[in-house]
Design an enzyme around this catalytic site. Structure first.
Site, PDB file in Angstrom:
ATOM      1  N   CYS A  51      21.879 -61.614 -70.602  1.00 52.34           N
ATOM      2  CA  CYS A  51      23.101 -61.592 -71.627  1.00 52.34           C
ATOM      3  C   CYS A  51      22.427 -61.435 -72.890  1.00 52.34           C
ATOM      4  O   CYS A  51      21.649 -62.366 -73.477  1.00 52.34           O
ATOM      5  CB  CYS A  51      24.174 -62.485 -71.617  1.00 52.34           C
ATOM      6  SG  CYS A  51      25.250 -61.837 -72.534  1.00 52.34           S
ATOM      7  N   ASP A  58      22.834 -63.140 -66.027  1.00 50.68           N
ATOM      8  CA  ASP A  58      23.859 -62.319 -65.300  1.00 50.68           C
ATOM      9  C   ASP A  58      23.233 -61.934 -64.080  1.00 50.68           C
ATOM     10  O   ASP A  58      22.200 -61.655 -63.857  1.00 50.68           O
ATOM     11  CB  ASP A  58      24.043 -60.979 -65.944  1.00 50.68           C
ATOM     12  CG  ASP A  58      24.967 -61.293 -67.355  1.00 50.68           C
ATOM     13  OD1 ASP A  58      25.998 -62.126 -67.510  1.00 50.68           O
ATOM     14  OD2 ASP A  58      24.691 -60.496 -68.300  1.00 50.68           O
TER      15      ASP A  58
END
Length: 137
Positions: A51, A58
């Site tokens: 991120c 992620d």
């Protein structure tokens, strides 16, 4: 020249993940049936990127679906390319669009669809889908 000499990764014992997507090399090979339209589906449940705001990973599933033209994507090099995203700081939407752009450059498919299904964050699941050529349904 041996037919296998055209690949740098396939058949090699190397297992070093590229440090970034820019360092990764996606390889291709000639389509064995260029006169036929057929779909190739590739997917991984192990996609990870970072991120750009929090720096947290992620996690997602990336699905690649395409009709090849003259070239097909070599899967070991694709694996290394996708694993390079582990150190890429980008939004999910950016990652999926980058993957499409990079794969189209390598194999110039007749059609391609990239879908990223990302793990829920705060109860919201993000699914990003892009197509080539643009506007194809």
């Amino acid at each position: 020249m041996d037919k296998n000499d055209e690949f740098e990764l396939l058949g090699s014992s190397t297992n070093a993940i590229p440090g970034s997507r820019a360092e990764a090399k996606i390889e291709s090979f000639p389509n064995p049936s260029p006169g036929r339209n057929y779909w190739i589906d590739l997917s991984t449940n192990e996609f990870t990127s970072l991120c750009p705001v929090t720096g947290q990973p992620d996690f997602g599933r990336i699905t690649i679906r395409y009709i090849p033209d003259e070239a097909c994507i070599e899967t070991k090099s694709l694996k290394f390319y996708l694993n390079a995203y582990r150190s890429e700081s980008c939004f999910n939407e950016t990652a999926v669009n980058w993957i499409l752009d990079d794969l189209v450059k390598v194999c110039s498919p007749k059609k391609m669809l990239i879908r990223g299904k990302f793990a829920s964050r705060g109860g919201i699941r993000v699914v990003v889908e892009v197509r080539y050529p643009e506007g194809e349904e």
